[in-house]
Design an enzyme around this catalytic site. Structure first.
Site, PDB file in Angstrom:
ATOM      1  N   TYR A 161       0.830  -1.203   0.000  1.00 41.52           N
ATOM      2  CA  TYR A 161       0.000   0.000   0.000  1.00 41.52           C
ATOM      3  C   TYR A 161       0.865   1.254   0.000  1.00 41.52           C
ATOM      4  CZ  TYR A 161      -3.785   3.194   1.305  1.00 41.52           C
ATOM      5  OH  TYR A 161      -4.702   4.222   1.328  1.00 41.52           O
ATOM      6  N   THR A 196     -13.791   5.851   6.500  1.00 42.82           N
ATOM      7  CA  THR A 196     -14.193   5.093   5.313  1.00 42.82           C
ATOM      8  C   THR A 196     -14.201   3.613   5.666  1.00 42.82           C
ATOM      9  OG1 THR A 196     -11.956   4.744   4.471  1.00 42.82           O
ATOM     10  CG2 THR A 196     -13.054   6.804   3.840  1.00 42.82           C
TER      11      THR A 196
END
Length: 257
Positions: A161, A196
């Site tokens: 990531y 989120t």
């Protein structure tokens, strides 16, 4: 009253593609552009029809497509469908992304690395390539890539990531230089701690503790707070802003401890 300025702060009538639009920051971004009068194409690996329904029910104009941005043939097909539906593309928001934590020595590292880079980096490049012929015909073409504060630092165990978000920053800067002669602006947003799906598994106490310790504004952001910055970089008036890496992180990156 006669206007004293000449640059427009309206995206009304513009055609906007938002990837990863079925939830989180993508959903908020699609809502905001629709609220501002844009015609919005919602793309997501999950069916975005629920969000399309929300926008249409509120009086906006939107359509949705299921898309894995890492699939080159599907990207070309969907972008062609967007152009057929709306007549062109003015703004591309590359928001789709995923996180697959895996340490460098973990058994699942290779799969996590391959999929993360495919979606988070290659997917953005594929979307730009497919949209570029249509952006070249737009009056105020804009590309906004969503990265992360992980693109400016690092967290242990999230190498794929972190590497992907550093790559998004580099891709943004490279494209800004390459496409500048065509007046296509390319900018990047690095969100910090946002509420989120990616952070849904973090408990509220842990969120609050982290925010008090690391974020000067002492809280996590709501997705719309990122969307508002995406909109700002997409305005016709943002015509001399390109290659920018904008932190939307509550001050996280400027605090030393």
């Amino acid at each position: 009253m006669v206007r004293l300025t000449s640059l427009s702060r309206s995206v009304a009538g513009s055609v906007v593609i938002v990837t990863g639009a079925a939830s989180g920051m993508g959903r908020a971004t699609a809502h905001l552009f629709a609220d501002e009068g844009a015609r919005v194409a919602l793309l997501d690996v999950n069916d975005p029809e629920a969000v399309v329904g929300e926008i249409v029910a509120a009086g906006g104009e939107a359509a949705g497509w299921v898309l894995d941005v890492a699939d080159p043939a599907a990207v070309e097909q969907v972008v062609a469908g967007v152009v057929q539906r709306f007549g062109g593309i003015d703004i591309l928001v590359n928001n789709a992304g995923l996180v697959a934590p895996a340490g460098i020595g973990d058994d699942g590292w290779q799969a996590a690395w391959d999929r993360t880079l495919a979606v988070n980096v290659t997917g953005q490049a594929l979307m730009v390539r497919a949209a570029l012929p249509h952006l070249r015909r737009a009056a105020a073409p804009r590309i906004v890539n969503i990265a992360s504060t992980e693109g400016l630092g690092a967290t242990a165990g999230a190498g794929a990531y972190t590497a992907s978000k550093h790559a998004v920053v580099g891709l943004t800067r490279s494209l800004a230089v390459e496409l500048g002669r065509e007046a296509i602006t390319v900018n990047c947003i690095c969100p910090g701690p946002i509420r989120t799906a990616m952070t849904a598994g973090i408990g509220e106490d842990d969120k609050a503790k982290f925010a008090r310790r690391r974020v000067p504004l002492r809280r996590y952001a709501e997705p719309e707070e990122v969307a508002q910055m995406t909109l700002s970089l997409s305005l016709p008036a943002a015509s001399y802003c390109t290659g920018v890496v904008l932190q939307v992180d509550g001050g996280l990156r400027v605090q030393n401890t």
